[in-house]
Structure formats: structure tokens, C-alpha cells
Design a protein around this motif. Structure first.
Motif, PDB file in Angstrom:
ATOM      1  N   ALA A  96       0.810  -1.219   0.000  1.00  0.00           N
ATOM      2  CA  ALA A  96       0.000   0.000   0.000  1.00  0.00           C
ATOM      3  C   ALA A  96       0.843   1.270   0.000  1.00  0.00           C
ATOM      4  CB  ALA A  96      -0.930   0.001   1.211  1.00  0.00           C
ATOM      5  N   GLN A  97       2.142   1.152   0.255  1.00  0.00           N
ATOM      6  CA  GLN A  97       3.006   2.332   0.201  1.00  0.00           C
ATOM      7  C   GLN A  97       3.217   2.826  -1.234  1.00  0.00           C
ATOM      8  OE1 GLN A  97       6.648   1.455   2.308  1.00  0.00           O
ATOM      9  NE2 GLN A  97       5.574   0.781   4.149  1.00  0.00           N
ATOM     10  N   ARG A  98       3.036   1.948  -2.209  1.00  0.00           N
ATOM     11  CA  ARG A  98       3.268   2.335  -3.598  1.00  0.00           C
ATOM     12  C   ARG A  98       2.074   2.052  -4.513  1.00  0.00           C
ATOM     13  NH1 ARG A  98       9.621   1.935  -5.136  1.00  0.00           N
ATOM     14  NH2 ARG A  98      10.437   2.523  -3.090  1.00  0.00           N
ATOM     15  N   PHE A  99       1.074   1.368  -3.996  1.00  0.00           N
ATOM     16  CA  PHE A  99      -0.105   1.029  -4.795  1.00  0.00           C
ATOM     17  C   PHE A  99      -1.370   1.333  -4.007  1.00  0.00           C
ATOM     18  CE2 PHE A  99       3.301  -1.714  -6.233  1.00  0.00           C
ATOM     19  CZ  PHE A  99       3.124  -1.852  -7.601  1.00  0.00           C
ATOM     20  N   LEU A 100      -2.406   1.717  -4.712  1.00  0.00           N
ATOM     21  CA  LEU A 100      -3.742   1.730  -4.139  1.00  0.00           C
ATOM     22  C   LEU A 100      -4.220   0.282  -4.119  1.00  0.00           C
ATOM     23  CD1 LEU A 100      -6.414   3.089  -3.228  1.00  0.00           C
ATOM     24  CD2 LEU A 100      -7.010   3.239  -5.669  1.00  0.00           C
ATOM     25  N   VAL A 101      -4.574  -0.214  -2.944  1.00  0.00           N
ATOM     26  CA  VAL A 101      -4.979  -1.612  -2.788  1.00  0.00           C
ATOM     27  C   VAL A 101      -6.483  -1.666  -2.533  1.00  0.00           C
ATOM     28  CG1 VAL A 101      -4.653  -3.747  -1.478  1.00  0.00           C
ATOM     29  CG2 VAL A 101      -2.711  -2.186  -1.827  1.00  0.00           C
ATOM     30  N   GLU A 102      -7.202  -2.324  -3.432  1.00  0.00           N
ATOM     31  CA  GLU A 102      -8.649  -2.450  -3.301  1.00  0.00           C
ATOM     32  C   GLU A 102      -9.018  -3.928  -3.223  1.00  0.00           C
ATOM     33  OE1 GLU A 102     -10.767   0.770  -5.902  1.00  0.00           O
ATOM     34  OE2 GLU A 102      -9.035   0.013  -7.030  1.00  0.00           O
ATOM     35  N   ARG A 103      -9.700  -4.280  -2.164  1.00  0.00           N
ATOM     36  CA  ARG A 103     -10.170  -5.655  -1.998  1.00  0.00           C
ATOM     37  C   ARG A 103     -11.388  -5.872  -2.906  1.00  0.00           C
ATOM     38  NH1 ARG A 103     -10.095  -9.355   2.634  1.00  0.00           N
ATOM     39  NH2 ARG A 103     -11.891 -10.762   2.525  1.00  0.00           N
ATOM     40  N   ILE A 104     -11.359  -6.938  -3.685  1.00  0.00           N
ATOM     41  CA  ILE A 104     -12.470  -7.249  -4.576  1.00  0.00           C
ATOM     42  C   ILE A 104     -13.406  -8.212  -3.859  1.00  0.00           C
ATOM     43  CG2 ILE A 104     -13.135  -8.308  -6.768  1.00  0.00           C
ATOM     44  CD1 ILE A 104     -10.447  -7.408  -7.875  1.00  0.00           C
ATOM     45  N   GLU A 105     -14.607  -7.734  -3.588  1.00  0.00           N
ATOM     46  CA  GLU A 105     -15.576  -8.551  -2.855  1.00  0.00           C
ATOM     47  C   GLU A 105     -16.256  -9.537  -3.795  1.00  0.00           C
ATOM     48  OE1 GLU A 105     -15.559  -8.426   0.250  1.00  0.00           O
ATOM     49  OE2 GLU A 105     -14.434  -6.552   0.515  1.00  0.00           O
ATOM     50  N   ALA A 106     -16.779 -10.588  -3.215  1.00  0.00           N
ATOM     51  CA  ALA A 106     -17.444 -11.619  -4.007  1.00  0.00           C
ATOM     52  C   ALA A 106     -18.619 -11.052  -4.787  1.00  0.00           C
ATOM     53  CB  ALA A 106     -17.921 -12.752  -3.102  1.00  0.00           C
ATOM     54  N   SER A 107     -19.268 -10.020  -4.237  1.00  0.00           N
ATOM     55  CA  SER A 107     -20.421  -9.422  -4.913  1.00  0.00           C
ATOM     56  C   SER A 107     -20.036  -8.700  -6.188  1.00  0.00           C
ATOM     57  CB  SER A 107     -21.139  -8.445  -3.974  1.00  0.00           C
ATOM     58  OG  SER A 107     -20.249  -7.417  -3.563  1.00  0.00           O
ATOM     59  N   ASP A 108     -18.723  -8.405  -6.347  1.00  0.00           N
ATOM     60  CA  ASP A 108     -18.268  -7.730  -7.554  1.00  0.00           C
ATOM     61  C   ASP A 108     -18.222  -8.667  -8.757  1.00  0.00           C
ATOM     62  OD1 ASP A 108     -17.916  -5.365  -6.185  1.00  0.00           O
ATOM     63  OD2 ASP A 108     -15.838  -5.822  -5.668  1.00  0.00           O
ATOM     64  N   HIS A 109     -18.212  -9.956  -8.488  1.00  0.00           N
ATOM     65  CA  HIS A 109     -18.086 -10.925  -9.574  1.00  0.00           C
ATOM     66  C   HIS A 109     -19.393 -11.062 -10.339  1.00  0.00           C
ATOM     67  CE1 HIS A 109     -14.088 -12.674  -8.629  1.00  0.00           C
ATOM     68  NE2 HIS A 109     -14.359 -12.168  -7.454  1.00  0.00           N
ATOM     69  N   ILE A 110     -19.270 -11.397 -11.595  1.00  0.00           N
ATOM     70  CA  ILE A 110     -20.451 -11.593 -12.428  1.00  0.00           C
ATOM     71  C   ILE A 110     -21.209 -12.823 -11.957  1.00  0.00           C
ATOM     72  CG2 ILE A 110     -21.203 -12.162 -14.770  1.00  0.00           C
ATOM     73  CD1 ILE A 110     -18.829 -10.592 -15.792  1.00  0.00           C
ATOM     74  N   ASP A 111     -22.516 -12.699 -11.838  1.00  0.00           N
ATOM     75  CA  ASP A 111     -23.355 -13.815 -11.428  1.00  0.00           C
ATOM     76  C   ASP A 111     -23.578 -14.729 -12.625  1.00  0.00           C
ATOM     77  OD1 ASP A 111     -25.088 -15.571 -10.309  1.00  0.00           O
ATOM     78  OD2 ASP A 111     -26.763 -14.158 -10.110  1.00  0.00           O
ATOM     79  N   THR A 112     -22.987 -15.904 -12.591  1.00  0.00           N
ATOM     80  CA  THR A 112     -23.127 -16.847 -13.693  1.00  0.00           C
ATOM     81  C   THR A 112     -24.267 -17.825 -13.458  1.00  0.00           C
ATOM     82  OG1 THR A 112     -21.574 -18.401 -12.684  1.00  0.00           O
ATOM     83  CG2 THR A 112     -20.665 -16.721 -14.141  1.00  0.00           C
TER      84      THR A 112
END
Length: 252
Positions: A96-112
Motif C-alpha cells: 500500500a506504500q506504492r499502490f492503491l490496494v482495493e479488496r475485490i468482494e465476491a459481490s463484484d463478480h459476475i453472477d453466472t
């Protein structure tokens, strides 16, 4: 002669894949050229030279040419075996000192509709698939993250500004202590043709962390070559690839 004339109109040919093999072939050719010259001098001195106009085998090597508009560069991803002595939390703090870190939640995934059909989802639409330059996907402890490098660490240099080099300089080397990816046994490389599922499989099976990269563009490759530079190791995965083993060329 017609082929030679056709190729002579091209401004440049770029070695997209196999530059190590090309360099080795050149080295062997130059070595054999020197040896042949020495043998010729020795024969002339003893008046035993027979003379030949044939082009020696070591003066050429086999290559295949593709038009740039018929080539596709895929991502060349990374997997690392350990976190360099850091806990997962310490590692994320360092990143996080050099990157923006974003956690990808399960809800972000496409519902197949079914977990069993997840493999059929277009990889380009997955939220952890990098969508642009400067963005990376990271898989750690069964969790995907999106990394976006901070502007102050970007570069206009044709090599240092490549995503693969940004990841190397600002994370793999800086945080994980992998200074030379060519020789360090802690890092492995996964061609984009194998998909992001292979990154998940490797980490779930015991590797520490994996990184998905945005593919290098042909314009970036041309810019590096035009500047007289070399691409970083394992930075491009080209398609199509010719099958191996169709031709064997004996170098005499």
C-alpha cells in the motif's frame, strides 16, 4: 530475389519472441565464421584450398515473420512462493506504500448462476482482470485485490514505464526481495493463455501470491526496440506461436 526485394522495403523487423535463441545463433555464427576463416588461411598456406561458393550453414538461422496486425500480445503473469518473511497483513501494508490496494468482494463478480459455470465467464470482464495500464490483479490467501500504482512511481522511460517493470521495481524487488527474476527460484511465470484460474490454482495449492498484469502493447514493444533497449524478462506472451519440432537445422 523477389522475396529479398519485398523484405528490403520494410523499415524494420522486430524480434517479438526468441531473442535469446537469435542471439545464440549469431554468437555461434560469428564463432564459426572466425574458425572457418582461420581454416581457410591454413589451407591457402598449404595450397590445399578447394574453394566453394555455397553459403555456410552457420551464416543463417530459421525465423518466421508475422505482420504486426496479426499478432496478439497476452499477459505474462507472476506467482511467488513466499512473502519474504512478512505476514499477509505486513505484506499488504508494504504494498500500500506504492499502490492503491482495493479488496475485490465476491459481490463484484459476475453472477453466472452456478459456480460450476464460472470458468466460462469472459476473463476480460472479471473485476480482477487488469483493465488498463498501471493496474494489476493480486491473488493472496484466496482473495483477489486490485492494485493501482501511485502516479509518483510511474515513469516515461520506455522500459521503466512498462507495467511488468513497475511491478518488478515497486513490489517484487522492493517488497518481496526478488532482485533478478531471471534466476530467483522463488518466482514463476504463467502465460496468459492459461488464464487467471491457473494463478488461483497455484496459490490455493501452496504458493504465496500471484499477480495478473495488463498486456504489453505492440507500440510499447516497438518503442523499447527503437530505443535500442531490451524488454524485461517474461514480459510478453505472443499468439499465435508456431509449433515446435517441425524443423531441425544442423549447424556445421
Amino acid at each position: 530475389q523477389r522475396l529479398a526485394q519485398a523484405y528490403s522495403t520494410l523499415e524494420a523487423l522486430y524480434i517479438a519472441d526468441g531473442h535469446h535463441r537469435a542471439a545464440s545463433a549469431v554468437a555461434v555464427g560469428l564463432k564459426r565464421r572466425t574458425a572457418v576463416a582461420e581454416e581457410t588461411v591454413a589451407q591457402e598456406e598449404t595450397e590445399e584450398i578447394s574453394g566453394t561458393s555455397d553459403v555456410a550453414a552457420h551464416e543463417s538461422f530459421l525465423a518466421i515473420l508475422f505482420p504486426a496486425n496479426q499478432l496478439r500480445i497476452m499477459d505474462y503473469n507472476r506467482v511467488v512462493s513466499d512473502l519474504n518473511g512478512l505476514s499477509a497483513e505486513e505484506f499488504l501494508d508494504r504494498v500500500a506504500q506504492r499502490f492503491l490496494v482495493e479488496r475485490i468482494e465476491a459481490s463484484d463478480h459476475i453472477d453466472t448462476g452456478s459456480a460450476s459455470t464460472a470458468s466460462t465467464v469472459d476473463a476480460e470482464s472479471l473485476p480482477h482482470k487488469p483493465r488498463k495500464k498501471g493496474e494489476f490483479g493480486m491473488y493472496l490467501a484466496r482473495q483477489w485485490y486490485r492494485l493501482t500504482i501511485h502516479d509518483e512511481f510511474k515513469s516515461d522511460d520506455p522500459v521503466a514505464g512498462l507495467d511488468v517493470q513497475l511491478l518488478q521495481d515497486n513490489l517484487l524487488s522492493e517488497v518481496l526481495g526478488i532482485d533478478d527474476p531471471r534466476t530467483n527460484p522463488r518466482i514463476d511465470f504463467i502465460g496468459g493463455a492459461r488464464g487467471l484460474a491457473e494463478l488461483e490454482r497455484r496459490v490455493d495449492a501452496g504458493e504465496a501470491v500471484a499477480f495478473a498484469l495488463f498486456p504489453v502493447t505492440l507500440d510499447e514493444l516497438f518503442a523499447v526496440s527503437d530505443a535500442g533497449r531490451l524488454m524485461p524478462p517474461k514480459s510478453t506472451w505472443f499468439e499465435p506461436k508456431p509449433r515446435s519440432g517441425l524443423f531441425v537445422h544442423m549447424i556445421s
